[in-house]
Design a protein around this motif. Sequence first.
Motif, PDB file in Angstrom:
ATOM      1  N   LYS A 146       0.870  -0.994  -0.056  1.00  0.00           N
ATOM      2  CA  LYS A 146      -0.023   0.276   0.202  1.00  0.00           C
ATOM      3  C   LYS A 146       1.128   1.341  -0.117  1.00  0.00           C
ATOM      4  O   LYS A 146       0.429   2.257  -0.596  1.00  0.00           O
ATOM      5  CB  LYS A 146      -0.544  -0.099   1.213  1.00  0.00           C
ATOM      6  CG  LYS A 146      -2.167  -1.138   1.061  1.00  0.00           C
ATOM      7  CD  LYS A 146      -2.825  -1.072   2.178  1.00  0.00           C
ATOM      8  CE  LYS A 146      -3.910  -2.057   2.038  1.00  0.00           C
ATOM      9  NZ  LYS A 146      -4.778  -1.492   3.561  1.00  0.00           N
ATOM     10  N   SER A 147       1.986   1.188   0.749  1.00  0.00           N
ATOM     11  CA  SER A 147       2.424   2.202   0.950  1.00  0.00           C
ATOM     12  C   SER A 147       3.481   2.656  -0.625  1.00  0.00           C
ATOM     13  O   SER A 147       3.516   3.258  -0.981  1.00  0.00           O
ATOM     14  CB  SER A 147       3.528   1.953   1.852  1.00  0.00           C
ATOM     15  OG  SER A 147       4.755   3.376   2.374  1.00  0.00           O
TER      16      SER A 147
ATOM     17  N   LYS B 214       0.960   4.211  -3.143  1.00  0.00           N
ATOM     18  CA  LYS B 214       0.744   5.686  -2.910  1.00  0.00           C
ATOM     19  C   LYS B 214       2.360   6.162  -3.927  1.00  0.00           C
ATOM     20  O   LYS B 214       2.080   7.382  -4.475  1.00  0.00           O
ATOM     21  CB  LYS B 214       1.087   5.870  -1.218  1.00  0.00           C
ATOM     22  CG  LYS B 214      -0.275   5.401  -0.868  1.00  0.00           C
ATOM     23  CD  LYS B 214      -0.642   6.134   1.223  1.00  0.00           C
ATOM     24  CE  LYS B 214      -2.285   5.524   0.811  1.00  0.00           C
ATOM     25  NZ  LYS B 214      -2.028   5.637   2.722  1.00  0.00           N
TER      26      LYS B 214
ATOM     27  N   SER C 289      -7.074   3.733  -6.660  1.00  0.00           N
ATOM     28  CA  SER C 289      -7.705   3.620  -6.116  1.00  0.00           C
ATOM     29  C   SER C 289      -8.190   1.652  -5.733  1.00  0.00           C
ATOM     30  O   SER C 289      -8.206   0.884  -5.229  1.00  0.00           O
ATOM     31  CB  SER C 289      -8.930   4.335  -5.544  1.00  0.00           C
ATOM     32  OG  SER C 289      -9.840   4.232  -6.991  1.00  0.00           O
TER      33      SER C 289
ATOM     34  N   LEU D 106      -5.611  -0.251  -4.609  1.00  0.00           N
ATOM     35  CA  LEU D 106      -5.445  -0.466  -3.296  1.00  0.00           C
ATOM     36  C   LEU D 106      -6.874  -1.266  -3.017  1.00  0.00           C
ATOM     37  O   LEU D 106      -6.727  -1.845  -1.963  1.00  0.00           O
ATOM     38  CB  LEU D 106      -5.308   1.103  -2.818  1.00  0.00           C
ATOM     39  CG  LEU D 106      -4.887   1.868  -2.893  1.00  0.00           C
ATOM     40  CD1 LEU D 106      -4.827   3.205  -2.454  1.00  0.00           C
ATOM     41  CD2 LEU D 106      -3.059   1.026  -2.289  1.00  0.00           C
TER      42      LEU D 106
END
Length: 906
Positions: A846-847, A850, A856, A859
């Motif tokens: 997830k990090s 980004k 999205s 994610l």
Amino acid sequence: MMILCPYCGQIQQQADQCVACKGIFEPLSRCASQISMGPWYMVMPKRPFMPGFSYDVLKDMVKRGRIKADTPVRGPGTNQLWAYAARAPGVAHLLGKCYACDMDITPGQPACPGCKTSFPTEFDRNKLGLAAGSLAQAVRAQLERNVDLCPTCGMKIADHNRCGSCGVVFNPPDMATRITLGAWSLRYSSRPFYISSSYQEIKDRIEVGGIKPDTILRGPTTYQFWSMAQTVPGIAHLLGYCQSCRKQITPKLTVCPHCSAHLDVTVPQDELGLLFPTQESVVEAQRQLDEAVAQLEEARRGGEEPAQQVPDGIEADFLPLAVDDTASAAPAGEGMFSNQPAATPAAAPVAMPVGTSERSTDAFAMYADQPVGDTMFGDAGSPAAAALGAVADGDVEAENPFFAAPAANTPAAPNSAAAALGGAAVSVGAPGARASIDIGVRGRHGKKKTNVAAMAGFGITAVFLGIVMIFLLSSNSSRSNDRPVVQEEAPKPKPRIKEEATPYQLDRKKELEAEAKAALDATRSSKRYDPLIAKVKEEMQAIDGFWNEKRYYEGEKKFHDLESAIAAIAALNATRDGALSSKIQAQEIAARAKEKNAEQAAAKEWGEGGVHLAEAERLFSGEEFESANKAWSLSFQAYQKALVRSETAIAAAESRAKFLEDVVKNFTQAQIEAVGGPNFVKAVAAIGEGDKLYQTGEYDTALDKYQTANKLIPDIELAVQSVVGVHFWAVKTGYLATDAIIAVNKGQPFTKSMQADLRQAYNQLMVGPQFLAAIPTDEKPALDALAKLLLETARDTVVQNRGEVVRASYNIGVQVRIIEEILQSPGDYIETANKNAIKEKIEVIKSEAKIAGYSSEFLDVIGEMEEKTSMKPEFEALRQSRQFMHDLRTKLMEYDSAMEILPQGV
């Protein structure tokens, strides 16, 4: 005394000529027959037992119309199995048919224009040409090509499982035991056209009593002339006879105890054993034969009684095998055959077989006047053939026996090949021999004599000489007494012998009339047909005239002329049909070209085709069929070129459209133009060159240019992918690098395939050649060094070349592979430690997502993964987590699917 005809095997009363096949029992006639012999046969119901003929004779018979498309033949081209001529290799193309695909062709073409099959045109005249493989397969192949013809006996069949004529069952096991091909023939009355047998089969038949001393057969050791088994080299000793001295011996002895002759001979299976086995020997024999006949004719003109001079290997005279009922050596119930004259004039007559009869003067007269040089097989075309008079009904040539044992008290001919086989030639003038070649050697035109005629002539000559002597004595006496000389009256001409039409003449006349009617019905009045029609009618009227006057033999001479007239109409019809066939082909190709818009794409070729088409129509209307055929063929060729040219233009246009369609399939025009690289520049240049060529009508060169551009599309796509799809390559490379480290850690090899995949992926990330060269080529590299290179050095290099966002995608690939490996741990549920590890990796993903600016949607996918691991019950969480990671991995490893959730590069 009974004799055996060596040409057809008929037993008959002693004569100069065979009552069945009309073959002449003379050495020169035998020589002419040997010259024409060969390995080809045809079904001839009127002469079923005649020997084979050469390929040159076969071609002549086709030319004369004696062999037609539906005539059963066999020879080297058919592996000696019966087949229709139109489906026999070596024969079909002479009739205008391809034996392989049944296409109509121009007679005599060397290859089929349709299926490209080459036609055999040369055959060894002494070789049967037997199949090298399975005979059963050869028979099956013949049945498939000739569905209603028996391959073994040449008769029509209604049942594909069994022949009703010869009894052969058409299945491999039966054929393997019942059919053995070779150069030996038995005279089967019930199966006259049965295929020839091997020497081994002949020996087997002797063993079981199927062949007896008086069985009639022929083979390589008889030069393919019919003989009695007890006189045949290689056969006689198996039956208990010496072929040389004719005495009885113990069967199977190899040396005769009486005359010391060697009895066992080597018998080839695939050779006929002809006296003249090569074309060179045939030419030399023909030369000697022509010289011999010329000498005979010259001697006759000079009033001399000529001696026979025959080619080497042919005896100076011939006495056919005679049935001698005075011989005591023969076993009871068996006929003893010899070529010796009867022991005494008082020898009791021997009963003739059913169907034979005495040869009358009428029977001789039937063949006294035949067309010059027309032999049983065809036109020999030499003086020898004219003088020899090898006579027949036009089906096959007169066959001539070669093998004669010595006649009583006769010296051997010095140059006779028969002496080597235990026989001796008979000299002219020797006891038992005829005095003049005139008695037996005769042509089919000119003066001819029979034995009866010769004896009558001899008697007349004797009477005439007596009268002359009386006249001379009387004249001398009158001179001394001064009395006037009394002139003798000239002898009155002999009355013409009454003729009767023979069955052959009646049948042949009926056949010719039917053929003539069919030919006339198929024609129409025109400038080219009228002379041919008139010729047929003229010949028919001439034959009818002779028939009405009962001059049947003179009428028979006209048969050949009528055949030629009918053949001329058939030839013209064939030429006309060939022209029409060419017209149809030209029209068909023109229609196909028109469908391809050839009028515009190939205007020049299209115009040429139209010109030739119109010219062909004009020529055909004027009955210039040959020229019309050529013009239609030229028209076909022009339309063919137009079609090819038009199809090339279409292919070029389609190739250009394909480039424009495929190159923008996955990318926008702007992306391709921006990052397509050098290959895109080359492709654009090739398209431009192709467009110019297409406009000038150079379609084939334009097509090459367009195809060159299309071949560059994969390279262009990779170039665009390396920029637009940089995140795909980064994720994939990180995944592959981690997969390689895990494999090596487990002791698995670092395979060539793994190395190649990594090099391609790193190359798309533009890491540079120095890093690519550092990737190990060893299948067992050091784990620590490999991990350091692929995880630390690779990430630093990616950062330097493509930036931090690309490094983030690389690390996402690493984390995905680690999670997948954790889930593969053994057990029925995910242990707590592994759950924590997976959760930790998901947070890293997830990090990094980004940092890389992922959408999205990505994610959400990763969040779903976290939910799967927390499901209850535990085993279900494990199952669904594994399935989820498998699906995610599959999606990320393919460009199109990966780019649905990954961002595009800039």
